[in-house]
Design an enzyme around this catalytic site. Structure first.
Site, PDB file in Angstrom:
ATOM      1  N   HIS A   7       9.498  -2.574   0.908  1.00  0.00           N
ATOM      2  CA  HIS A   7       8.615  -2.778  -0.243  1.00  0.00           C
ATOM      3  C   HIS A   7       7.584  -1.664  -0.312  1.00  0.00           C
ATOM      4  O   HIS A   7       7.127  -1.164   0.706  1.00  0.00           O
ATOM      5  CB  HIS A   7       7.921  -4.141  -0.203  1.00  0.00           C
ATOM      6  CG  HIS A   7       7.228  -4.450   1.088  1.00  0.00           C
ATOM      7  ND1 HIS A   7       7.902  -4.848   2.215  1.00  0.00           N
ATOM      8  CD2 HIS A   7       5.923  -4.406   1.431  1.00  0.00           C
ATOM      9  CE1 HIS A   7       7.045  -5.047   3.197  1.00  0.00           C
ATOM     10  NE2 HIS A   7       5.833  -4.781   2.749  1.00  0.00           N
ATOM     11  N   PHE A   8       7.256  -1.322  -1.526  1.00  0.00           N
ATOM     12  CA  PHE A   8       6.176  -0.379  -1.811  1.00  0.00           C
ATOM     13  C   PHE A   8       4.999  -1.183  -2.344  1.00  0.00           C
ATOM     14  O   PHE A   8       5.147  -1.927  -3.303  1.00  0.00           O
ATOM     15  CB  PHE A   8       6.594   0.643  -2.876  1.00  0.00           C
ATOM     16  CG  PHE A   8       7.729   1.545  -2.466  1.00  0.00           C
ATOM     17  CD1 PHE A   8       9.049   1.136  -2.607  1.00  0.00           C
ATOM     18  CD2 PHE A   8       7.483   2.809  -1.959  1.00  0.00           C
ATOM     19  CE1 PHE A   8      10.097   1.958  -2.244  1.00  0.00           C
ATOM     20  CE2 PHE A   8       8.526   3.656  -1.590  1.00  0.00           C
ATOM     21  CZ  PHE A   8       9.837   3.213  -1.735  1.00  0.00           C
ATOM     22  N   HIS A   9       3.838  -1.038  -1.698  1.00  0.00           N
ATOM     23  CA  HIS A   9       2.605  -1.580  -2.257  1.00  0.00           C
ATOM     24  C   HIS A   9       2.076  -0.568  -3.275  1.00  0.00           C
ATOM     25  O   HIS A   9       2.023   0.638  -2.982  1.00  0.00           O
ATOM     26  CB  HIS A   9       1.530  -1.731  -1.177  1.00  0.00           C
ATOM     27  CG  HIS A   9       1.831  -2.713  -0.102  1.00  0.00           C
ATOM     28  ND1 HIS A   9       1.350  -4.004  -0.120  1.00  0.00           N
ATOM     29  CD2 HIS A   9       2.555  -2.603   1.045  1.00  0.00           C
ATOM     30  CE1 HIS A   9       1.745  -4.646   0.976  1.00  0.00           C
ATOM     31  NE2 HIS A   9       2.485  -3.809   1.706  1.00  0.00           N
ATOM     32  N   ASN A  39       5.152   0.330   4.491  1.00  0.00           N
ATOM     33  CA  ASN A  39       5.104   0.123   5.933  1.00  0.00           C
ATOM     34  C   ASN A  39       6.505  -0.102   6.499  1.00  0.00           C
ATOM     35  O   ASN A  39       7.299  -0.832   5.905  1.00  0.00           O
ATOM     36  CB  ASN A  39       4.238  -1.101   6.251  1.00  0.00           C
ATOM     37  CG  ASN A  39       2.809  -0.948   5.760  1.00  0.00           C
ATOM     38  OD1 ASN A  39       2.260   0.144   5.775  1.00  0.00           O
ATOM     39  ND2 ASN A  39       2.208  -2.049   5.327  1.00  0.00           N
ATOM     40  N   GLN A  46       4.169  -3.667   8.984  1.00  0.00           N
ATOM     41  CA  GLN A  46       5.155  -4.361   8.156  1.00  0.00           C
ATOM     42  C   GLN A  46       5.290  -5.813   8.599  1.00  0.00           C
ATOM     43  O   GLN A  46       5.695  -6.085   9.726  1.00  0.00           O
ATOM     44  CB  GLN A  46       6.522  -3.664   8.232  1.00  0.00           C
ATOM     45  CG  GLN A  46       7.560  -4.296   7.302  1.00  0.00           C
ATOM     46  CD  GLN A  46       8.913  -3.592   7.339  1.00  0.00           C
ATOM     47  OE1 GLN A  46       9.183  -2.780   8.229  1.00  0.00           O
ATOM     48  NE2 GLN A  46       9.768  -3.921   6.388  1.00  0.00           N
ATOM     49  N   ASP A  94       1.513  -9.060  -5.641  1.00  0.00           N
ATOM     50  CA  ASP A  94       1.307  -9.470  -4.248  1.00  0.00           C
ATOM     51  C   ASP A  94       0.462 -10.736  -4.237  1.00  0.00           C
ATOM     52  O   ASP A  94      -0.556 -10.827  -4.917  1.00  0.00           O
ATOM     53  CB  ASP A  94       0.611  -8.348  -3.469  1.00  0.00           C
ATOM     54  CG  ASP A  94       0.647  -8.573  -1.964  1.00  0.00           C
ATOM     55  OD1 ASP A  94       0.218  -9.657  -1.521  1.00  0.00           O
ATOM     56  OD2 ASP A  94       1.087  -7.672  -1.241  1.00  0.00           O
TER      57      ASP A  94
END
Ligand code: AMP
Length: 142
Positions: free
Chosen positions: A102-104, A89, A96, A33
Site C-alpha cells: 500500500h501507498f500512503h 512501508n 508495515q 485510511d
C-alpha cells in the site's frame, strides 16, 4: 484475482468490509485510511494480494505508480494541502502493519507536527564505493 482470505485489504477490495472507496483502476483501489494522519489520508493498494513492493510484477508496479499523480492532485485539491507525502512501508521493521502492498498519500500542512526522524550520517572512507559496487551488481540481476 490473487487474494489472501486473512488480509484486511483483500477484504476491502472484495467489498467484504466497509470502507470509503475513492478511486479505482484495473490495478488498484484507493480508500480512506481508517486512522488518518491528516484529513484525506488515502491508501492506494493493488487489487491483487502482494506483501511487499519488491514482489510486485513490474507491469503492476507501473500501473499503480501511474495513478499516483492523479491521487496526489486530488488530495491537494480537496484538502488544500500545501504538499503531501507518499509513504510506502515494507516489512515490520519499516513500519508495515498490513502485509498487503500500500501507498500512503498523506496531505501535509505547515506546522502539522508530522514528520520523520532523518538522522543522516556520513560514510566512512571506502564504504560508499564498496556499497555502490554491490548495489550495481544487485540491480543488474533478476
Ligand atoms: P502500515 O503501517 O504502512 O502497514 O499502514 C497500515 C495502514 O492501514 C494504517 O495507517 C491503518 O490505519 C490502515 N488500516 C488498517 N485497517 C484499515 C481499514 N479497515 N480501513 C482503512 N485503513 C485501514
Amino acid at each position: 484475482m490473487a487474494r489472501d482470505p486473512n488480509c484486511v485489504f483483500c477484504k476491502i477490495v472484495a467489498g467484504d468490509i466497509p470502507t470509503h472507496r475513492i478511486h479505482e483502476s484495473d490495478a488498484g483501489l484507493a480508500f480512506l485510511d481508517v486512522g488518518p494522519l491528516a484529513d484525506g489520508h488515502l491508501l492506494w493498494v493493488p487489487k491483487d494480494h502482494y506483501e511487499r513492493l519488491d514482489t510486485l510484477p513490474p507491469d503492476l508496479a507501473g500501473a499503480l505508480c501511474a495513478s499516483l499523480p492523479q491521487l496526489g492532485r486530488a488530495v491537494q485539491q480537496v484538502t488544500q494541502a500545501a504538499g503531501y507525502n507518499v509513504l510506502q512501508n515494507n516489512g515490520r521493521v519499516a513500519g508495515q502493519e498490513v502485509n498487503h502492498v500500500h501507498f500512503h498519500i498523506i496531505p501535509r500542512a505547515a506546522g502539522d507536527g508530522l514528520g520523520y526522524r532523518w538522522p543522516a550520517k556520513e560514510y566512512p572512507a571506502g564504504r560508499a564505493e564498496e556499497l555502490a559496487e554491490q548495489l550495481r551488481s544487485a540491480c543488474s540481476g533478476p
